[in-house]
Design a protein around this motif. Structure first.
Motif, PDB file in Angstrom:
ATOM      1  N   GLY A 150      21.316  32.792  42.284  1.00 39.46           N
ATOM      2  CA  GLY A 150      20.942  33.759  41.271  1.00 39.46           C
ATOM      3  C   GLY A 150      19.660  33.466  40.529  1.00 39.46           C
ATOM      4  O   GLY A 150      19.358  34.143  39.540  1.00 39.46           O
ATOM      5  N   GLN A 151      18.883  32.499  40.963  1.00 37.71           N
ATOM      6  CA  GLN A 151      17.612  32.215  40.296  1.00 37.71           C
ATOM      7  C   GLN A 151      16.684  31.483  41.264  1.00 37.71           C
ATOM      8  O   GLN A 151      17.137  30.931  42.272  1.00 37.71           O
ATOM      9  CB  GLN A 151      17.830  31.385  39.044  1.00 37.71           C
ATOM     10  N   PRO A 152      15.379  31.485  40.962  1.00 42.89           N
ATOM     11  CA  PRO A 152      14.453  30.738  41.829  1.00 42.89           C
ATOM     12  C   PRO A 152      14.797  29.254  41.839  1.00 42.89           C
ATOM     13  O   PRO A 152      15.485  28.742  40.949  1.00 42.89           O
ATOM     14  CB  PRO A 152      13.089  30.984  41.170  1.00 42.89           C
ATOM     15  N   ALA A 153      14.299  28.569  42.838  1.00 39.48           N
ATOM     16  CA  ALA A 153      14.585  27.135  42.953  1.00 39.48           C
ATOM     17  C   ALA A 153      13.436  26.439  43.656  1.00 39.48           C
ATOM     18  O   ALA A 153      12.700  27.045  44.448  1.00 39.48           O
ATOM     19  CB  ALA A 153      15.882  26.904  43.720  1.00 39.48           C
ATOM     20  N   TRP A 154      13.287  25.162  43.339  1.00 40.78           N
ATOM     21  CA  TRP A 154      12.369  24.302  44.082  1.00 40.78           C
ATOM     22  C   TRP A 154      13.072  23.834  45.348  1.00 40.78           C
ATOM     23  O   TRP A 154      14.228  23.408  45.311  1.00 40.78           O
ATOM     24  CB  TRP A 154      11.978  23.081  43.251  1.00 40.78           C
ATOM     25  N   PHE A 155      12.363  23.916  46.467  1.00 38.01           N
ATOM     26  CA  PHE A 155      12.911  23.461  47.747  1.00 38.01           C
ATOM     27  C   PHE A 155      12.119  22.253  48.219  1.00 38.01           C
ATOM     28  O   PHE A 155      10.900  22.323  48.373  1.00 38.01           O
ATOM     29  CB  PHE A 155      12.834  24.585  48.785  1.00 38.01           C
ATOM     30  N   PHE A 156      12.815  21.141  48.419  1.00 34.53           N
ATOM     31  CA  PHE A 156      12.215  19.908  48.931  1.00 34.53           C
ATOM     32  C   PHE A 156      12.669  19.711  50.381  1.00 34.53           C
ATOM     33  O   PHE A 156      13.784  19.243  50.621  1.00 34.53           O
ATOM     34  CB  PHE A 156      12.640  18.715  48.069  1.00 34.53           C
ATOM     35  N   PRO A 157      11.826  20.063  51.362  1.00 34.03           N
ATOM     36  CA  PRO A 157      12.245  19.930  52.768  1.00 34.03           C
ATOM     37  C   PRO A 157      12.594  18.499  53.160  1.00 34.03           C
ATOM     38  O   PRO A 157      13.462  18.278  54.008  1.00 34.03           O
ATOM     39  CB  PRO A 157      11.028  20.432  53.549  1.00 34.03           C
ATOM     40  N   GLY A 158      11.908  17.507  52.568  1.00 36.41           N
ATOM     41  CA  GLY A 158      12.163  16.113  52.913  1.00 36.41           C
ATOM     42  C   GLY A 158      13.217  15.463  52.058  1.00 36.41           C
ATOM     43  O   GLY A 158      13.484  14.269  52.206  1.00 36.41           O
ATOM     44  N   GLY A 159      13.812  16.224  51.122  1.00 38.57           N
ATOM     45  CA  GLY A 159      14.939  15.711  50.348  1.00 38.57           C
ATOM     46  C   GLY A 159      16.228  15.929  51.108  1.00 38.57           C
ATOM     47  O   GLY A 159      16.248  16.413  52.231  1.00 38.57           O
ATOM     48  N   GLY A 160      17.346  15.582  50.466  1.00 41.59           N
ATOM     49  CA  GLY A 160      18.619  15.802  51.122  1.00 41.59           C
ATOM     50  C   GLY A 160      19.707  14.930  50.550  1.00 41.59           C
ATOM     51  O   GLY A 160      19.672  14.533  49.386  1.00 41.59           O
ATOM     52  N   ALA A 161      20.703  14.645  51.384  1.00 43.44           N
ATOM     53  CA  ALA A 161      21.858  13.853  50.962  1.00 43.44           C
ATOM     54  C   ALA A 161      22.296  12.946  52.094  1.00 43.44           C
ATOM     55  O   ALA A 161      22.100  13.251  53.280  1.00 43.44           O
ATOM     56  CB  ALA A 161      23.006  14.765  50.538  1.00 43.44           C
ATOM     57  N   VAL A 162      22.899  11.828  51.713  1.00 40.29           N
ATOM     58  CA  VAL A 162      23.380  10.845  52.678  1.00 40.29           C
ATOM     59  C   VAL A 162      24.508  10.065  52.024  1.00 40.29           C
ATOM     60  O   VAL A 162      24.668  10.109  50.793  1.00 40.29           O
ATOM     61  CB  VAL A 162      22.217   9.903  53.113  1.00 40.29           C
ATOM     62  N   SER A 163      25.289   9.361  52.815  1.00 37.81           N
ATOM     63  CA  SER A 163      26.336   8.487  52.289  1.00 37.81           C
ATOM     64  C   SER A 163      25.725   7.147  51.906  1.00 37.81           C
ATOM     65  O   SER A 163      25.267   6.405  52.783  1.00 37.81           O
ATOM     66  CB  SER A 163      27.423   8.268  53.344  1.00 37.81           C
ATOM     67  N   PRO A 164      25.675   6.792  50.611  1.00 39.59           N
ATOM     68  CA  PRO A 164      25.112   5.484  50.228  1.00 39.59           C
ATOM     69  C   PRO A 164      25.828   4.301  50.877  1.00 39.59           C
ATOM     70  O   PRO A 164      25.155   3.377  51.363  1.00 39.59           O
ATOM     71  CB  PRO A 164      25.233   5.473  48.706  1.00 39.59           C
ATOM     72  N   PRO A 165      27.192   4.257  50.915  1.00 37.40           N
ATOM     73  CA  PRO A 165      27.830   3.102  51.568  1.00 37.40           C
ATOM     74  C   PRO A 165      27.454   2.971  53.042  1.00 37.40           C
ATOM     75  O   PRO A 165      27.252   1.858  53.541  1.00 37.40           O
ATOM     76  CB  PRO A 165      29.322   3.378  51.392  1.00 37.40           C
ATOM     77  N   ALA A 166      27.358   4.107  53.733  1.00 28.58           N
ATOM     78  CA  ALA A 166      26.992   4.046  55.154  1.00 28.58           C
ATOM     79  C   ALA A 166      25.570   3.542  55.327  1.00 28.58           C
ATOM     80  O   ALA A 166      25.276   2.774  56.260  1.00 28.58           O
ATOM     81  CB  ALA A 166      27.151   5.423  55.794  1.00 28.58           C
ATOM     82  N   LEU A 167      24.670   3.959  54.431  1.00 26.68           N
ATOM     83  CA  LEU A 167      23.285   3.494  54.518  1.00 26.68           C
ATOM     84  C   LEU A 167      23.219   1.996  54.240  1.00 26.68           C
ATOM     85  O   LEU A 167      22.517   1.256  54.941  1.00 26.68           O
ATOM     86  CB  LEU A 167      22.413   4.267  53.533  1.00 26.68           C
ATOM     87  N   VAL A 168      23.936   1.532  53.221  1.00 22.80           N
ATOM     88  CA  VAL A 168      23.962   0.099  52.911  1.00 22.80           C
ATOM     89  C   VAL A 168      24.473  -0.691  54.110  1.00 22.80           C
ATOM     90  O   VAL A 168      23.900  -1.724  54.501  1.00 22.80           O
ATOM     91  CB  VAL A 168      24.824  -0.159  51.660  1.00 22.80           C
ATOM     92  N   GLN A 169      25.546  -0.226  54.718  1.00 25.54           N
ATOM     93  CA  GLN A 169      26.096  -0.931  55.883  1.00 25.54           C
ATOM     94  C   GLN A 169      25.111  -0.942  57.044  1.00 25.54           C
ATOM     95  O   GLN A 169      24.974  -1.958  57.747  1.00 25.54           O
ATOM     96  CB  GLN A 169      27.413  -0.282  56.295  1.00 25.54           C
ATOM     97  N   ALA A 170      24.423   0.175  57.261  1.00 26.03           N
ATOM     98  CA  ALA A 170      23.441   0.229  58.347  1.00 26.03           C
ATOM     99  C   ALA A 170      22.289  -0.726  58.073  1.00 26.03           C
ATOM    100  O   ALA A 170      21.795  -1.408  58.978  1.00 26.03           O
ATOM    101  CB  ALA A 170      22.924   1.662  58.509  1.00 26.03           C
ATOM    102  N   TRP A 171      21.843  -0.798  56.826  1.00 30.04           N
ATOM    103  CA  TRP A 171      20.751  -1.713  56.486  1.00 30.04           C
ATOM    104  C   TRP A 171      21.160  -3.176  56.668  1.00 30.04           C
ATOM    105  O   TRP A 171      20.344  -4.011  57.057  1.00 30.04           O
ATOM    106  CB  TRP A 171      20.324  -1.478  55.037  1.00 30.04           C
TER     107      TRP A 171
END
Length: 642
Positions: A382-403
């Motif tokens: 219902g309103q304009p928004a900023w779109f960040f193509p390189g943003g997003g979401a991920v699982s922090p625990p999975a990323l920590v384990q992968a690192w």
């Protein structure tokens, strides 16, 4: 450092073999060919490949990236040399970088098509940042500084072994050949550094001489009688400030205290630099605090003035984007794209005016009208928004384990550290437990335990106590059985919401400084639901839900920036108001106060810390790094006092 929008280069491809820059009325390279020029003038003129042999790291700085042929020729020579240095770092400045389309056209018939393809695939957004592009599993790094060289050179922290002085002709582009440019070349030169250029103009030779170089003429290329080559032979060198010197350049083994996003990112980057890491975690598992949330967001920001916070957040977001693309095949889920709605509804024309003022490209951020934002979200916002193509979401625990999955990383849980000791004879650090027994020893230590590392830091740090704040945060979860709104990508604003792969909706989160209550609370759940209703006004959000979610604690400081760098050992006698003059504890560093932006900040902070520890070129400008420095609190106190 003041930034300005990046204006892409205009390239005249009328003669495909000799592209020209109309703005400077000059070709990009010699008629003999770009690679021939690179090999004769820049590689041979700097004694390469011979000079990098047997070296752990070799650093090149180029004053004009242009089409990128000098980098490709140097990379190709490195690959072809069986005695090459372990790591090649290529720093290059470019005020008018090519668009991706023009770069592809420029390298359509490259002598090194495979390398050109990799460069094209890694080509960054045209933002005024220092972009770090890694190749050969991190053994070749291209650091691209987009913007005016006169602004960037004073901001670089590096020890450069070879200079490629390759702007357009001094008569056509005098700014790249100014006295101030040569002065910075002398400041950045390592012992024994060399420089080469096709130009033999008197001003060029005089500028190099004044900067501490001995200059000679060598035979030129393809009908050009001569070129200039130089060796750094200064009569006097200004000492490197302690805050810009390598903290532990000979270190081979590092202790990292804390196994959340900060500690795991440090371990990931340091092992990529060839170091061995031991990670000590006080609790029974890694990612136990805010890093344990089932999902988290990463994205950049923008601001009309492009001050330190906006620049740092953009640089960090771009670094995270690059790292997650490298890690994508090791993660169970990763969403790309993020929408941010303003807390106070903002007219689309105001958003677009701000975007035009910032001059940021579409592949970094876009201002979307309401209908386009709805289409991206998959629901009505219902309103304009900023779109960040390189943003997003991920699982922090999975990323920590992968690192932490690298075999060069040793993870030890249930290993709380009570104190640190340093053996002056061996220069090694030891972590000890409550009984005074040594848990582990190494050449250097990085404190990544958040506010829990405060007592360890305080025992070794000079200056005022850091203004750490522990902030309790409660996120909420809506079960799949409750038929939550299904978002095509995460949405942020006053709070955030993201759809998890299992169908649950993750949203929140509360922020309560100093609150130590570990229990889920109905009041925080109600607040999260209220904000969710404001964020997704078209969705049917219930007033109550079964209490489900998670509580964690973030560490932060009031200036809303992380703490990254070597601990200050003592206040300097002079110029204590500037962080770079504070002496440092040899081999003792900190990375913390990642607040609620750990996913966005962790990679860049770890890369900066690794560079400061090893002596590699810093991946961000000095003024930004000093804004994160742990000595900033002492420096600020001195400025306030006087």
């Amino acid at each position: 450092m003041k930034t300005a929008p990046i204006l892409p280069a205009r390239v005249d491809f009328t003669d495909a073999a000799l592209p020209r820059a109309p703005e400077f009325d000059d070709p990009y390279h010699s008629p003999a060919g770009a690679f021939a020029q690179a090999r004769h003038v820049f590689l041979s003129g700097n004694g390469l490949p011979g000079r990098w042999r047997g070296r752990a790291r070799f650093v090149v700085l180029e004053t004009g990236f242009g089409l990128g042929n000098n980098f490709l020729a140097t990379w190709a020579a490195w690959r072809a040399d069986p005695q090459r240095c372990e790591r090649l770092v290529f720093l290059s400045l470019e005020k008018h970088p090519l668009t991706r389309e023009d770069l592809a056209r420029a390298h359509a018939t490259s002598p090194e098509p495979a390398l050109a393809r990799q460069l094209l695939d890694a080509w960054p957004s045209l933002t005024p940042n220092l972009h770090a592009l890694d190749f050969e599993e991190g053994r070749v790094r291209l650091l691209l500084a987009f913007g005016d060289a006169r602004d960037w050179l004073p901001e670089l922290v590096a020890q450069v072994d070879a200079f490629y002085l390759d702007g357009f002709a001094p008569a056509k582009n005098p700014t790249l050949w100014e006295v101030g440019v040569f002065k910075q070349v002398g400041r950045l030169a390592a012992d024994g550094a060399t420089a080469a250029t096709w130009s033999v103009a008197r001003g060029v030779r005089d500028g190099l001489s004044a900067a501490g170089f001995t200059v000679e003429k060598l035979p030129g290329l393809a009908g050009k009688w001569s070129m200039s080559a130089a060796r750094f032979t200064p009569r006097h060198r200004v000492p490197t400030p302690p805050g810009r010197a390598a903290i532990a350049p000979e270190a081979q083994h590092v202790l990292i205290i804390g196994a959340g996003l900060a500690g795991a990112a440090c371990a990931r980057v340091l092992t990529r630099e060839g170091l061995r890491c031991t990670v000590l975690e006080a609790g029974p598992s890694c990612a136990a605090q805010a890093s344990g949330n089932p999902g988290g967001l990463f994205h950049g920001t923008l601001h009309a003035e492009d001050g330190p916070h906006a620049r740092f957040n953009r640089a960090a977001a771009l670094a995270t984007q690059r790292e997650l693309r490298r890690m994508s095949d090791r993660l169970p889920w990763l969403q790309w794209g993020l929408l941010r709605v303003e807390r106070q509804p903002q007219a689309l024309d105001e958003m677009r005016a701000l975007l035009a003022r910032c001059g940021l490209p579409d592949d970094y951020v876009q201002a979307l009208e309401a209908e386009a934002a709805d289409a991206r979200a998959g629901i009505t916002l219902g309103q304009p928004a900023w779109f960040f193509p390189g943003g997003g979401a991920v699982s922090p625990p999975a990323l920590v384990q992968a690192w932490l999955a690298d075999e060069r990383i040793e993870l030890r849980v249930n290993a709380p550290v009570a104190a640190l000791r340093r053996d002056e004879a061996s220069s090694r650090w030891s972590a000890v437990d409550m009984r005074g027994e040594v848990i582990a020893s190494a050449d250097a230590v990085v404190l990544c335990g958040g506010i829990g590392s405060g007592s360890l830091a305080a025992a070794w740090s000079a200056g005022p106590e850091w203004p750490w704040v522990s902030q309790r945060g409660q996120l909420s979860l809506m079960a799949a059985a409750a038929s939550p709104p299904r978002l095509a990508m995460p949405v942020a604003g006053l709070g955030y919401a993201l759809s998890l792969p299992d169908g649950r909706l993750c949203f929140g989160a509360s922020a309560d400084p100093g609150d130590l209550d570990p229990a889920l609370r109905e009041t925080d759940q109600a607040q999260n639901l209220q904000r969710l209703g404001q964020l997704l006004p078209s969705s049917d959000i219930p007033d109550q839900l079964p209490l489900a979610g998670r509580v964690g604690w973030r560490s932060l400081v009031p200036d809303r920036l992380p703490i990254v760098g070597a601990l200050p050992m003592a206040a300097p006698d002079q110029r204590a108001e500037q962080v770079r003059f504070w002496p440092r504890q040899p081999g003792l560093m900190v990375m913390g106060a990642l607040a609620s932006r750990g996913l966005t900040w962790a990679t860049l902070c770890a890369e900066l810390l690794a560079a400061q520890l090893t002596g590699a070129p810093w991946p961000i400008e000095a003024s930004l790094a000093e804004a994160l420095d742990p000595a900033r609190f002492g420096a600020k106190q001195r400025r306030s006092a006087g």
